[in-house]
Every structure is written in structure tokens, then in C-alpha cells.
Design an enzyme around this catalytic site. Structure first.
Site, PDB file in Angstrom:
ATOM      1  N   GLY A   1     -11.375  17.904 -34.219  1.00  0.00           N
ATOM      2  CA  GLY A   1     -12.162  16.917 -35.086  1.00  0.00           C
ATOM      3  C   GLY A   1     -12.724  17.402 -36.275  1.00  0.00           C
ATOM      4  N   LEU A   2     -12.968  18.683 -36.613  1.00  0.00           N
ATOM      5  CA  LEU A   2     -13.629  19.086 -37.905  1.00  0.00           C
ATOM      6  C   LEU A   2     -12.307  19.143 -38.811  1.00  0.00           C
ATOM      7  CD1 LEU A   2     -15.463  20.578 -39.569  1.00  0.00           C
ATOM      8  CD2 LEU A   2     -14.675  22.864 -38.797  1.00  0.00           C
TER       9      LEU A   2
ATOM     10  N   ASP B   1       0.808  -1.154   0.090  1.00  0.00           N
ATOM     11  CA  ASP B   1       0.009  -0.052   0.096  1.00  0.00           C
ATOM     12  C   ASP B   1       0.765   1.130  -0.131  1.00  0.00           C
ATOM     13  OD1 ASP B   1      -2.436  -1.347  -0.119  1.00  0.00           O
ATOM     14  OD2 ASP B   1      -3.102  -0.953   1.919  1.00  0.00           O
TER      15      ASP B   1
ATOM     16  N   ASP C   1     -16.787  32.518 -36.031  1.00  0.00           N
ATOM     17  CA  ASP C   1     -16.057  31.621 -35.992  1.00  0.00           C
ATOM     18  C   ASP C   1     -16.499  30.295 -35.203  1.00  0.00           C
ATOM     19  OD1 ASP C   1     -14.371  32.766 -37.837  1.00  0.00           O
ATOM     20  OD2 ASP C   1     -12.985  33.450 -36.120  1.00  0.00           O
TER      21      ASP C   1
END
Length: 512
Positions: free
Chosen positions: A409-410, A36, A274
Site C-alpha cells: 500500500g505504501l 444440495d 524498518d
């Protein structure tokens, strides 16, 4: 209990360690077996702290269980006091050591130490890390605070931030500046950076700012009841919440509390041309309750997103998150099972995820952009740069955090959509590298029109058509390395052809 690959929260003693690690002059004596003692890595590797946590482990082993483990604890506690000379110590047991019932708190009380000893009773098998941090801080405040006269000018304490907190370091700096801007000085920040002496001085402030409810609410409630200190209920994450927070401070103090918004850019940018393509984007939000609630409001009211899923992993926040989800017309997901979260995300089919490090991995598997907005997080979300979440600068940072995954992503979508265009086809190479010479048009056309031919490779290894097509799905900037690795893998095994199975086997081999 169950075995799992990932977990949103560790055991309660890790929460206690988060409090001890961020304080000064406090030491944690933890009754724990050899296995631990891993928690140092959480702070030195993930949070990139430049010093180890102030924790002494008894580190008993299996062979010690037949002897007196209580004496091991006493020796470890005395050694910690002699070596580190703390102002106070907290004592407790790890989840494993709890099973042997040695009662570290009672043992420490019989030792006659000359410094305050704060016992921790943390139910490891029914509660988790955030509770451990909240309870530890509460016990420290309860044991160390002393009555004090209020400061002559209006001051507050900032309570709750701990080590491993999401952007805690920068949030403290940002909210301290915001409070100074509206005429309120900070008396003590705790537990982050505080000493036991600082804790004693908490009652001198006029009110408390609860910055992280998960780890500071119990202490705030106790101070309100026992020292007549009100505390703020609004966490200033986002433009609207920051303005609400300032109004709440004004109501508590009677000060005019006018903040400087000259650095605030988020409202204009989120309304600019934008950003119009972001409007209506479907987002799924999951994390700790505080950040989920804040980002649900930001997503809907300040970014124009459509929230299609809300949930949290810390059950202490289940009630407010369920109420919030109902307001959004949703059913809240309250779970600490990341597989259940992944299933819910698949069912909701969002265009973006706002979540933790776990949801970042889920997003990668599902091909969905993800912005990390909550702990638990990995090393990349403890940036060297200034990157707060609270206040007006925090709103600017959050705008960037939310918009960048969608922008990227675009970009990837457009690259895929136009991959057969003469300018963007793989054979043309990166269009922004002017010195790159594309393949002759005839070769490029042949590659497009005849994808089923077998392609010769190095060492006389042949790529079969199905493997060649799969290879083309790999982004161009790493495709060359994937091709070379696969060919080397096939050559080492004496394969004359590279099939789809060979490609997958090579990928698994090099991923180890």
C-alpha cells in the site's frame, strides 16, 4: 432465511461434512435433494484436496416427494456401507431434506448395520456451519470413545482441526513439533486425519489441546467430564499466546516445558527501524472469534497497531468477543451480514483490515489493504508452502501476513504521489527496466500539460478528455489492455468516440 451473495458460514450439514472429509474410515450418508450436492467443490476446488469427500447423497428429486423417500435413504446407506466399507457412518439430513421429516437417524437404526451408526440432529434453520462441525465431532467422540489406561509418558490429544479450517494442516504440524520440544507426545489428532479407531483411543492421553474452539470445544468438555481429561484454554497464535500456552501445559503436566525460541524473528522485526512506520496504524479486525481474539492481541501488543474495530460472525463466540472489545474500549460487531461489516469498516476508516475472504473483497472496494487471518477463505489461502499460524513459526508467518499489505500500500501511494515526477511519470515507463526508452521530454510534457485534448485511437475512434483522464487512473501495468479492450468494444459497436460511459460499459462487458 434470506438470499445473499456471500455468506460467512454454510448450513450445519456442511460443518458435518468438514468433519467427515478430514477423517479416515468414516462415511457420511446425507439425505439431500439434487441441489444440495454442491459441497464437493468446497474441498476439491477451494482446499485443493486430492480426493472427494466421503459423502453419499440420497439425491432425491421433486418427483420423488410423492413416493417413499425413506426407502431412498435406506438404499443409499446400504450402498455406502457395501461399497466403501467404513468403520463407522454418520447420518443426517441437509437443510432442505430436514423439511420432509424423514428422520434419517431413526431409519438407519432400523437397518441392522454391523458398524456404528452415529445420528446427527443438526438444527439447520437456527444454527450454522461451525456449530455443525462442533456438534458432529462431539457426537463422534461421545459414541466411539472407550475407557483406556493413561499412557506411561505424558501425552495429549490435539482436538478441533477440520477440513476447510484456516491453515489446519500446517498448524497441526507446528504444534506437534512445539509439544515434542517441551516433552509432550501427541496421542491422537482429531478429527483431522483420525479414524474411528483413533477416536476410541482418545482417553489414553493425559490432557487435550483445544486448537480450534469453534469446532472442538464440546468434545473437550465432554472428555473432561467423562474421562477426567483437562484441556488447554489458550490458542497459541502469536508470541505472547504461545508462551502462555506453554505455561498452561506446564501447569497441567508438571513438566518444565522450556521451548526453543531460536527460530522466532517476529519480536525483533516488529521493533526494527524498518517497521517503525507501522506503529499506530489503525486496523479493523473481523473473522471467527478465535482468530479475531488472537490477532487483536498481536496487533496491539506485538505490532504496535491501534485497533479501531473488533467483531466476529459466529454468534457462539459473541460473549468473549464482546468482553475483548470492551477491554479495547470498543463495541464489538457481532453479525453475519457482510454489508453491515462493510458499513462498520467505512465508519471506522481504518488503514488496514484483518479479516476473511469477504473483508478482502470489501478492502478492494474501499481501497484499504487487507490481510486474511480467518476462515472463510478462498483457494489462495490454502497454500502449497508451509504456512502455520500457531507457535513461534506461526508468529513469523503472521508478521509477514500483516506487514506485506501495508508495504504494498505504501508503494502504491508513493507511485501515485510521484506520478508527475520526470522519473516516475507514466511516459517514462518502469524505472527498473533499463532498456526502456522514455518518450521525448516534449511529448511527455505535452501529455502532462494538455490532458483535455481528444486523443486519436485505432480504427479512427477518438478518446474524449474525460475518458482519457479516467483511463490514466488505471495502474500502468494493465492500462494498455484496458485501452485496447475499450477501443475494440467501441469499434464493434460502430462508435466514433469513447466517452466515460463507453469506458465503463466496456469494463462491465469484459468483466462478465
Amino acid at each position: 432465511m434470506k438470499l445473499t451473495v456471500w455468506t460467512y458460514e454454510g448450513p450445519t450439514h456442511v460443518g458435518a461434512m468438514r468433519v467427515a472429509t478430514c477423517m479416515k474410515g468414516l462415511h457420511y450418508v446425507l439425505h439431500a435433494p439434487q441441489g444440495d450436492t454442491y459441497a464437493d467443490l468446497l474441498f476439491t476446488m477451494i482446499e485443493r484436496r486430492n480426493h472427494r469427500p466421503p459423502v453419499t447423497y440420497t439425491t432425491f428429486q421433486a418427483r420423488d416427494l410423492g413416493s417413499d423417500t425413506a426407502s431412498l435413504f435406506k438404499a443409499a446407506a446400504q450402498d455406502a456401507v457395501d461399497r466403501f466399507k467404513p468403520e463407522a457412518i454418520i447420518v443426517g439430513a441437509s437443510c432442505t431434506a430436514e423439511l420432509i421429516q424423514d428422520d434419517p437417524a431413526g431409519l438407519a437404526e432400523t437397518m441392522g448395520l454391523t458398524i456404528p451408526v452415529i445420528p446427527l440432529e443438526l438444527p439447520s434453520y437456527s444454527r450454522k456451519e461451525n456449530f455443525g462441525a462442533d456438534e458432529t465431532f462431539y457426537q463422534i467422540v461421545k459414541n466411539l470413545t472407550r475407557p483406556a489406561e493413561r499412557t506411561k509418558h505424558v501425552t495429549c490429544n490435539i482436538l478441533g482441526p477440520t477440513a476447510l479450517g484456516f491453515r489446519a494442516r500446517d498448524d497441526i504440524e507446528e504444534i506437534t513439533g512445539l509439544l515434542e520440544d517441551i516433552g509432550v507426545s501427541v496421542n491422537v489428532v482429531a478429527p483431522y486425519g483420525a479414524t474411528p479407531t483413533d477416536i476410541a483411543a482418545l482417553p489414553a492421553a493425559h490432557f487435550n489441546v483445544l486448537l480450534t474452539p469453534e469446532t472442538g470445544e464440546s468434545a473437550c468438555r465432554w472428555l473432561e467430564k467423562n474421562h477426567d481429561q483437562p484441556y488447554t484454554k489458550t490458542v497459541p497464535i502469536g508470541v505472547g499466546a504461545t508462551r502462555d500456552f506453554i505455561a498452561e501445559v506446564a501447569a497441567i503436566t508438571g513438566l518444565p516445558c522450556r521451548a526453543d525460541e531460536s527460530r522466532l524473528r517476529m519480536p525483533w522485526w516488529s521493533k526494527s527501524v524498518d517497521s517503525t512506520y507501522l506503529t499506530g496504524k489503525r486496523v479493523f479486525i473481523f473473522g471467527d472469534g478465535t482468530h479475531v481474539a488472537a490477532h487483536a492481541r498481536i496487533a496491539r501488543d506485538e505490532m504496535g497497531f491501534e485497533v479501531v474495530g473488533i467483531g466476529c460472525y459466529n454468534r457462539e463466540m459473541a460473549r468473549p468477543i464482546r468482553a475483548l472489545a470492551k477491554e479495547f474500549g470498543l463495541t464489538a460487531l457481532i453479525t453475519d451480514d457482510y454489508l453491515a461489516v462493510e458499513d462498520a469498516i467505512q465508519d471506522a476508516a481504518p488503514e488496514m483490515i484483518l479479516g476473511t475472504q469477504m473483508e478482502r473483497h470489501i478492502g478492494k472496494r474501499l481501497g484499504i489493504p487487507c490481510a486474511v487471518i480467518s476462515a472463510p477463505v478462498h483457494v489462495q489461502d490454502f497454500p502449497a508452502r508451509y504456512s502455520p499460524q500457531v507457535g513461534f513459526e506461526g508468529a513469523n508467518v503472521i508478521f509477514d501476513t500483516l506487514i506485506h499489505p501495508l508495504v504494498m500500500g505504501l508503494e502504491e501511494h508513493l507511485l501515485t504521489m510521484f506520478r508527475d515526477d520526470f522519473e516516475f511519470h507514466d511516459a517514462a515507463g518502469p524505472s527498473h527496466h533499463g532498456g526502456h526508452s522514455p518518450l521525448p521530454a516534449q511529448e511527455a510534457t505535452a501529455e502532462i500539460q494538455h490532458p483535455d485534448v481528444q486523443t486519436p485511437a485505432a480504427d479512427n475512434v477518438i478518446w474524449l478528455s474525460d475518458a482519457e483522464r479516467e483511463l490514466k487512473k488505471i495502474p500502468f501495468f494493465v492500462r494498455g489492455k484496458a485501452r485496447r479492450n475499450t477501443e475494440a468494444f467501441a469499434a464493434q459497436r460502430g462508435l466514433a468516440e469513447i466517452s466515460l460511459d463507453t469506458l465503463y460499459e466496456a469494463k462491465a462487458h469484459y468483466a462478465r
